[in-house]
Design a protein around this motif. Structure first.
Motif, short mmCIF file in Angstrom:
data_model
loop_
_atom_site.label_atom_id
_atom_site.label_comp_id
_atom_site.label_asym_id
_atom_site.label_seq_id
_atom_site.Cartn_x
_atom_site.Cartn_y
_atom_site.Cartn_z
N MET A 266 0.82 -1.20 0.00
CA MET A 266 0.00 0.00 0.00
C MET A 266 0.86 1.25 0.00
SD MET A 266 -2.99 -1.22 2.64
CE MET A 266 -4.13 0.10 2.24
N ALA A 267 2.01 1.21 0.68
CA ALA A 267 2.91 2.36 0.69
C ALA A 267 3.47 2.63 -0.70
CB ALA A 267 4.05 2.13 1.67
N ARG A 268 3.68 1.57 -1.50
CA ARG A 268 4.17 1.75 -2.86
C ARG A 268 3.09 2.29 -3.80
NH1 ARG A 268 6.45 -3.38 -1.74
NH2 ARG A 268 4.84 -4.39 -3.02
N GLY A 269 1.84 2.29 -3.33
CA GLY A 269 0.76 2.81 -4.16
C GLY A 269 0.29 1.85 -5.23
N SER A 270 0.39 0.55 -4.97
CA SER A 270 -0.08 -0.43 -5.95
C SER A 270 -1.58 -0.30 -6.13
CB SER A 270 0.26 -1.85 -5.47
OG SER A 270 -0.22 -2.81 -6.37
#
Length: 714
Positions: free
Chosen positions: A696-700
């Motif tokens: 989620m932090a990578r913005g997938s």
């Protein structure tokens, strides 16, 4: 719980500020300490000017506390446990020309006040305190964190379930003064159980006994729960009882009122309405009321000096929350019993495999009656199998066996008769045509299915099963276990034209029926109480319940049957139950013997041999095929984790409402099951939570859903 306390920032995807936040969140980077003094020229609180806040942002990569400055004017109200509003998002802490930029207002809970912060820049300030009422205690915070960790979820999501929405009118009203402890109750019907009286004595003496209680059939269980609560109150402690629905909550409520009078307990159910329910919840939090009975959300009720947690009918699906992170009441109450060192009581007329495991592990002791007591309280159970139906002309013509008609006619002479009919929508499971043993996969023991009516396939791991044969009898032919024909009230009315026929089901559920001749047709779980008990009961289309493609099909069928049969008069009063199902099946034999504990113990032993829950822990990962494959490959799973699947999920029909966890309408999703042996459940949950947070932090963009211990893995 994360020790990294960052200033919130959630800029547009891909920006340098977001990358900095990701690095700090994932790597746990530290920054120089600083102590805020002013904010926009305004004075800050002189003591403990930093507020540590859990923002209501239920995403895993933001599952941590954030620091805010406390303006002097909010110093008195900004105390630990209160609700606050803060700026959160892009520009929440940037200042330009003396004015704060960006950042929308969001709810949060003030966790603690501190003298310093780990954040190196200027802190944003609390926008305002929603209410000075402290609604989050340290004990509840610790419980919420434990639940979040167990289910690989976020603390914010658990707090959403634990703390009800605020109601200003309810909050402004004072709670009543607490009443003194009542005297210890008499054992009464608890004396029917071998250790029943000793259990109450332990509670009244301030002890913390843990018991799995197999209740005798009949109307006494609400009073027995009430006496356990009263014994706990007599020791000066609080008690919490969670039941599956409002109807059963009303029965326990009436029993508590009859035993203790008004004002000693609160009822927390959805039927109460938001204002009344929040007023009752506040009375509990403030210590005005020490006892609570309620439905699922009441598992987090902030009972002070907790001495007993109790759950009734833990196998009911209503006890499993359908909101992230999907906690189960039984597991939450086990955590509360451990953390608060209080008593624990799991009760029901049937017995789940999880309850049997608690006894086998020694965590809880069994609490049951002797066989003589059981035989006196339980009705006579008779069976009608396939062979009987084949020889029965009446069954072929009228779709009911002669034995059932005879039981109805005799029962109507003495009172109401209950007819339990399975709901629509029970999907058939494949089984041996000769002996009815469920067809299972050789690799993972999952249930077999035939999606194209030719090739067999495992519903768990997706492997084919060519050359299948039955492990019990050697048979090679399969059958889809039949879905029973619906017996409607109209059909019964035509056969018994002089008898009133009443229905109870999804559209209209009856609470009770009078003690006079009538036919009551009900779906499982909607059976009304009969004054004086039913004279007889018919449990129709047993294969429709035993044939569900679910690991718990047999356990659930037995639970439903025993719940209905418990409403029938005892054998000494002429009570009779007729079940239409093959008598050789294990759940049917358990019903005839009225032995739910023996059935649960055998199920537990079988699941241990096959590696099924609850002996093993299982997590379901669902999403688009590419996203699921990437997630599983990069999750850092424990070395003993077993990957089962992927298998495609049914496409959601646009014509029906979506249930929680269903794929978006028209999308093709897959599911992977991750199975670990005993002792690795915490490691599995931690690995999945870490992987989901990083993702989620990578913005997938592709969503992946995780559910620990899903209730249905068929």
């Amino acid at each position: 719980m994360s020790s990294d306390n960052k200033q919130p920032e959630e800029p547009a995807a891909g920006g340098p500020e977001q990358l900095a936040l990701i690095r700090e969140t994932v790597r746990g980077a530290k920054v120089p300490k600083a102590k805020p003094r002013t904010w926009r020229g305004a004075a800050l609180a002189k003591e403990l000017p930093v507020a540590r806040v859990m923002v209501n942002k239920g995403v895993l990569h933001l599952d941590q506390y954030f620091d805010y400055a406390v303006p002097e004017e909010l110093d008195a109200d900004a105390q630990p446990g209160v609700r606050v509003r803060v700026r959160f998002g892009a520009g929440a802490h940037r200042v330009r020309d003396g004015r704060r930029e960006g950042g929308g207002l969001i709810d949060g809970f003030l966790i603690e006040r501190r003298a310093e912060t780990d954040y190196g820049g200027a802190l944003a300030a609390l926008a305002y305190v929603v209410s000075p009422e402290p609604v989050l205690s340290p004990e509840m915070l610790a419980l919420a964190r434990a639940v979040a960790d167990r289910y690989a979820g976020s603390l914010a999501d658990v707090l959403q379930l634990a703390v009800p929405p605020r109601n200003g009118r309810a909050e402004s009203k004072p709670s009543p003064e607490p009443l003194p402890p009542p005297p210890a109750p008499e054992a009464a019907s608890w004396g029917r159980y071998g250790r029943g009286a000793a259990f109450l004595e332990a509670l009244a003496g301030g002890g913390a006994p843990r018991a799995v209680w197999t209740a005798l059939p009949g109307p006494h269980w609400p009073d027995e729960l009430a006496r356990a609560v009263a014994a706990t109150l007599a020791s000066g402690r609080g008690a919490l009882v969670v039941v599956p629905d409002g109807r059963r909550a009303a029965r326990v409520d009436a029993a508590l009122t009859a035993l203790l009078g008004e004002g000693r307990h609160a009822v927390l159910t959805a039927e109460s309405g938001p204002e009344k329910r929040y007023r009752q919840w506040l009375a509990v939090r403030r210590g005005s009321v020490r006892a609570v009975v309620g439905t699922r959300a009441a598992m987090f009720a902030p009972v002070q000096d907790l001495g007993l947690v109790a759950i009734w009918d833990d196998g009911d699906s209503s006890h499993s929350d359908e909101n992230a992170p999907f906690p189960h009441v039984r597991e939450v109450l086990e955590l509360r019993a451990t953390h608060d060192r209080c008593g624990f009581l799991l009760g029901g007329t049937s017995c789940t495999v999880e309850a049997a495991q608690l006894v086998e592990s020694g965590w809880a002791l069994p609490l049951s009656a002797g066989r003589e007591q059981v035989r006196g309280a339980a009705p006579l159970v008779r069976t009608v199998g396939d062979g009987d139906l084949a020889r029965d002309e009446a069954a072929r013509a009228a779709r009911l066996p002669s034995l059932a008609w005879q039981a109805v006619r005799e029962g109507l002479k003495r009172g109401p008769v209950l007819v339990q009919v399975p709901r629509r929508g029970y999907a058939p499971r494949l089984a041996c045509e000769r002996c009815r043993t469920p067809a299972r996969c050789r690799h993972c023991s999952g249930p077999l299915e035939a999606p194209d009516e030719r090739d067999l396939k495992c519903a768990w791991c997706g492997r084919g099963a060519p050359g299948w044969h039955c492990v019990e009898c050697g048979g090679t032919r399969l059958r889809a276990q039949i879905v029973g024909a619906r017996r409607t009230a109209e059909e019964l009315g035509r056969v018994f034209p002089a008898v009133q026929v009443r229905t109870s089901g999804r559209d209209h559920v009856l609470d009770s029926v009078p003690d006079r001749p009538a036919l009551v047709v009900s779906t499982p779980g909607a059976e009304p109480i009969a004054e004086g008990g039913y004279a007889a009961a018919l449990l129709l289309d047993g294969w429709a319940m035993l044939g569900r493609p679910d690991l718990r099909a047999g356990e659930e069928a037995l639970r439903r049957w025993m719940d209905a049969a418990s409403l029938v008069r005892g054998q000494s009063e002429g009570g009779t139950v007729v079940i239409v199902a093959e008598p050789t099946q294990r759940p049917v034999q358990a019903l005839v013997r009225w032995d739910p504990v023996g059935h649960a113990q055998r199920e537990l032993a079988e699941r241990a041999e096959l590696g099924f829950p609850p002996v093993s822990r299982i997590a379901a990962v669902t999403g688009r095929a590419e996203a699921v494959a990437e997630f599983v490959a990069t999750a850092g799973l424990p070395g003993d984790a077993e990957v089962l699947g992927p298998v495609p999920l049914p496409v959601t029909d646009p014509g029906r409402p979506r249930r929680p966890g269903d794929p978006p309408v028209g999308e093709v999703w897959e599911r992977v099951l991750l199975r670990v042996p005993p002792g690795s459940g915490s490691a599995l949950a931690a690995a999945l939570k870490t992987a989901q947070a990083a993702r989620m932090a990578r913005g997938s963009g592709e969503p992946v859903r995780i559910r620990i211990d899903p209730p249905d893995i068929g």
